[in-house]
Write a protein that holds these residues in place. Structure first.
Motif, PDB file in Angstrom:
ATOM      1  N   ALA A 131       0.829  -1.211   0.000  1.00 57.73           N
ATOM      2  CA  ALA A 131       0.000   0.000   0.000  1.00 57.73           C
ATOM      3  C   ALA A 131       0.865   1.263   0.000  1.00 57.73           C
ATOM      4  N   LEU A 132       1.901   1.269   0.847  1.00 56.86           N
ATOM      5  CA  LEU A 132       2.829   2.398   1.021  1.00 56.86           C
ATOM      6  C   LEU A 132       2.088   3.742   1.008  1.00 56.86           C
ATOM      7  N   ILE A 133       1.177   3.874   1.955  1.00 58.71           N
ATOM      8  CA  ILE A 133       0.360   5.076   2.077  1.00 58.71           C
ATOM      9  C   ILE A 133       1.084   6.092   2.955  1.00 58.71           C
ATOM     10  N   GLY A 134       1.377   7.268   2.414  1.00 52.70           N
ATOM     11  CA  GLY A 134       1.984   8.337   3.194  1.00 52.70           C
ATOM     12  C   GLY A 134       3.422   8.055   3.564  1.00 52.70           C
ATOM     13  N   GLY A 135       3.919   8.814   4.557  1.00 52.25           N
ATOM     14  CA  GLY A 135       5.308   8.677   4.971  1.00 52.25           C
ATOM     15  C   GLY A 135       5.499   9.120   6.407  1.00 52.25           C
ATOM     16  N   GLN A 136       6.755   9.067   6.869  1.00 52.16           N
ATOM     17  CA  GLN A 136       7.113   9.424   8.239  1.00 52.16           C
ATOM     18  C   GLN A 136       8.360  10.302   8.250  1.00 52.16           C
ATOM     19  N   LEU A 137       8.470  11.122   9.297  1.00 53.74           N
ATOM     20  CA  LEU A 137       9.695  11.852   9.573  1.00 53.74           C
ATOM     21  C   LEU A 137       9.896  11.900  11.081  1.00 53.74           C
ATOM     22  N   VAL A 138      11.119  12.195  11.499  1.00 52.25           N
ATOM     23  CA  VAL A 138      11.412  12.314  12.926  1.00 52.25           C
ATOM     24  C   VAL A 138      11.938  13.711  13.223  1.00 52.25           C
ATOM     25  N   TYR A 139      11.622  14.173  14.441  1.00 51.50           N
ATOM     26  CA  TYR A 139      12.039  15.511  14.865  1.00 51.50           C
ATOM     27  C   TYR A 139      12.187  15.514  16.386  1.00 51.50           C
ATOM     28  N   PRO A 140      13.327  15.978  16.914  1.00 49.63           N
ATOM     29  CA  PRO A 140      13.534  15.956  18.364  1.00 49.63           C
ATOM     30  C   PRO A 140      12.904  17.156  19.053  1.00 49.63           C
ATOM     31  N   LEU A 181       9.747  13.096  18.280  1.00 48.98           N
ATOM     32  CA  LEU A 181       8.400  12.975  17.742  1.00 48.98           C
ATOM     33  C   LEU A 181       8.523  12.333  16.368  1.00 48.98           C
ATOM     34  N   VAL A 182       7.855  11.204  16.188  1.00 47.56           N
ATOM     35  CA  VAL A 182       7.776  10.599  14.861  1.00 47.56           C
ATOM     36  C   VAL A 182       6.439  11.022  14.281  1.00 47.56           C
ATOM     37  N   LEU A 183       6.482  11.799  13.205  1.00 47.07           N
ATOM     38  CA  LEU A 183       5.275  12.335  12.580  1.00 47.07           C
ATOM     39  C   LEU A 183       4.979  11.586  11.300  1.00 47.07           C
ATOM     40  N   ALA A 184       3.703  11.465  10.980  1.00 50.64           N
ATOM     41  CA  ALA A 184       3.294  10.760   9.767  1.00 50.64           C
ATOM     42  C   ALA A 184       2.156  11.503   9.105  1.00 50.64           C
ATOM     43  N   GLY A 185       2.084  11.361   7.789  1.00 49.61           N
ATOM     44  CA  GLY A 185       1.005  12.012   7.058  1.00 49.61           C
ATOM     45  C   GLY A 185       1.162  11.840   5.574  1.00 49.61           C
ATOM     46  N   ASN A 186       0.403  12.635   4.829  1.00 51.97           N
ATOM     47  CA  ASN A 186       0.564  12.599   3.376  1.00 51.97           C
ATOM     48  C   ASN A 186       1.720  13.518   2.977  1.00 51.97           C
ATOM     49  N   GLU A 187       2.073  13.503   1.708  1.00 49.99           N
ATOM     50  CA  GLU A 187       3.242  14.258   1.250  1.00 49.99           C
ATOM     51  C   GLU A 187       3.078  15.751   1.518  1.00 49.99           C
ATOM     52  N   THR A 188       1.875  16.271   1.351  1.00 51.83           N
ATOM     53  CA  THR A 188       1.639  17.699   1.562  1.00 51.83           C
ATOM     54  C   THR A 188       1.865  18.080   3.019  1.00 51.83           C
ATOM     55  N   GLY A 189       1.342  17.266   3.923  1.00 52.20           N
ATOM     56  CA  GLY A 189       1.505  17.540   5.348  1.00 52.20           C
ATOM     57  C   GLY A 189       2.949  17.424   5.795  1.00 52.20           C
ATOM     58  N   LEU A 190       3.633  16.386   5.353  1.00 46.33           N
ATOM     59  CA  LEU A 190       5.040  16.198   5.720  1.00 46.33           C
ATOM     60  C   LEU A 190       5.906  17.339   5.187  1.00 46.33           C
ATOM     61  N   LYS A 191       5.647  17.720   3.943  1.00 45.82           N
ATOM     62  CA  LYS A 191       6.439  18.789   3.321  1.00 45.82           C
ATOM     63  C   LYS A 191       6.243  20.112   4.054  1.00 45.82           C
ATOM     64  N   ALA A 192       5.023  20.371   4.500  1.00 47.63           N
ATOM     65  CA  ALA A 192       4.763  21.617   5.230  1.00 47.63           C
ATOM     66  C   ALA A 192       5.580  21.667   6.517  1.00 47.63           C
ATOM     67  N   PHE A 193       5.629  20.563   7.244  1.00 44.98           N
ATOM     68  CA  PHE A 193       6.405  20.553   8.486  1.00 44.98           C
ATOM     69  C   PHE A 193       7.889  20.695   8.184  1.00 44.98           C
ATOM     70  N   ALA A 212       5.803   4.142   5.682  1.00 46.39           N
ATOM     71  CA  ALA A 212       4.479   4.682   5.392  1.00 46.39           C
ATOM     72  C   ALA A 212       3.998   5.515   6.586  1.00 46.39           C
ATOM     73  N   ALA A 213       2.768   5.988   6.522  1.00 44.56           N
ATOM     74  CA  ALA A 213       2.199   6.791   7.606  1.00 44.56           C
ATOM     75  C   ALA A 213       1.676   5.868   8.702  1.00 44.56           C
ATOM     76  N   PHE A 214       2.620   5.141   9.332  1.00 42.47           N
ATOM     77  CA  PHE A 214       2.259   4.177  10.365  1.00 42.47           C
ATOM     78  C   PHE A 214       1.543   4.861  11.524  1.00 42.47           C
ATOM     79  N   HIS A 215       0.644   4.128  12.160  1.00 39.23           N
ATOM     80  CA  HIS A 215      -0.057   4.574  13.366  1.00 39.23           C
ATOM     81  C   HIS A 215      -0.865   5.854  13.125  1.00 39.23           C
TER      82      HIS A 215
END
Length: 351
Positions: A131-140, A181-193, A212-215
């Motif tokens: 499925a590979l829906i969305g993505g994740q990033l990390v931020y301290p 903080l591990v954040l997840a969302g769609n490409e638009t949301g991740l790019k904004a952050f 993917a946008a786990f959890h």
């Protein structure tokens, strides 16, 4: 008086089998017949065997970090480490994990068999990769001293909520991971952050490859497919207590198997995984002598330490406090052992 140490096991999630871990199963997995069974299950589905992946000449980010490969590798590495623990020296009093480490925890606590646990981990990893829906990033949100900063955390989460409220944007807290903080969302949301957050240490916000946008609710279709593929008959009573991603405890002889399956293939997939709380609950409820982070990898130890600091466990309020306790001036040994570190593995593994 028993000389055995009580321990909480902590099972790592995705992102922990990397270049340095190549060959981990070959070096450490203690049960060749069980590994052969895992290999056979994957071969029957047309997937690369774990032995082929683990024994590759070189590590490939594209190949080894795919969900359908990484989940099986990480599950097997974790289980192998648990099987290697010297139970004459270590009394495991509870098990928990981070993210997909929950599937490993189920097997390590005896709530599913090793084979069924592998089926669950491999199936969910494969479904998420497909499925590979969305993505994740990390931020301290903690500084280098690891001193708790609840105001900074609250401000960052408010920023996340503001982005999520914008039209076409999806962003949410995926994992509350100690000082990260591990954040997840769609490409638009991740790019904004990524665009709006202050850069930290020249590498954060850091996007996680093949994640993917786990959890988050975006994983609803994956959870639904998981429920269709994985029956309740796979689940049983845990032999030792399990602490889940909400901080709830599943007790031996008191667990409803339908509820355990429902959580595993429902809320655990689609809602925030609060690893920080799981560690706090495990510390306060079971008061272990030590926390054992299984392999693969060594990165989860920092999140465990930060979670203990955030819980003010044993009066620790900073990285300096943790290091002083970890260095064990009283001779009792460290509070945290990472089996992925050669110099610490021997403290808990059979020789």
């Amino acid at each position: 008086m028993s000389s055995r140490k009580t321990a909480v096991l902590v099972c790592p999630g995705r992102g922990t089998y990397n270049k340095d871990e190549l060959g981990y199963l070959g070096r450490h997995f203690p049960d060749p017949a069980l590994l052969a069974a895992f290999n056979a299950e994957r071969a029957a589905q047309g997937q690369d065997t774990l032995s082929d992946l683990d024994g590759a000449e070189r590590f490939s980010l594209a190949r080894h970090t795919r969900g359908d490969n990484a989940s099986g590798l990480i599950f097997a590495a974790t289980l192998g480490d648990v099987l290697s623990i010297d139970r004459e020296r270590i009394d495991v009093v509870a098990v928990t994990g981070n993210s997909m480490g929950w599937y490993s925890a189920l097997a390590c606590a005896g709530a599913v068999t090793p084979s069924d646990g592998f089926t669950i981990a491999n199936t969910m990893g494969t479904l998420m990769q497909q499925a590979l829906i969305g993505g994740q990033l990390v931020y301290p949100f903690l500084g280098p001293d690891w001193v708790p900063d609840p105001a900074r955390k609250a401000a960052l989460l408010e920023h996340v909520a503001q982005i999520d409220a914008r039209e076409g944007h999806v962003l949410a807290l995926s994992i509350d991971l100690g000082g990260m903080l591990v954040l997840a969302g769609n490409e638009t949301g991740l790019k904004a952050f990524e665009t709006e957050a202050e850069p930290v240490e020249g590498r954060f916000p850091m996007r996680l490859g093949n994640h993917a946008a786990f959890h988050t609710q975006l994983q609803g279709p994956v959870a639904e497919r998981g429920r269709a593929a994985l029956p309740e008959s796979l689940f049983g009573q845990p032999r030792v207590p399990l602490v889940d991603g909400r901080g709830a405890i599943w007790w031996p002889h008191a667990t409803n198997m339908a509820a355990l399956r429902g959580y595993t293939l429902g809320q655990q997939v689609t809602e925030t995984y609060d690893f920080t709380r799981t560690i706090a609950v495990a510390a306060r409820e079971f008061a272990p002598d030590l926390f054992i982070v299984t392999g693969p990898g060594t990165t989860l130890g920092g999140a465990v330490a930060q979670s203990l600091i955030l819980a003010n466990w044993r009066g620790m309020g900073s990285k300096t406090d943790f290091k002083a306790r970890q260095d064990s001036p009283d001779g009792t040994g460290p509070l945290l052992v990472s089996m992925g570190m050669a110099e610490q593995r021997g403290l808990v593994a059979r020789q």
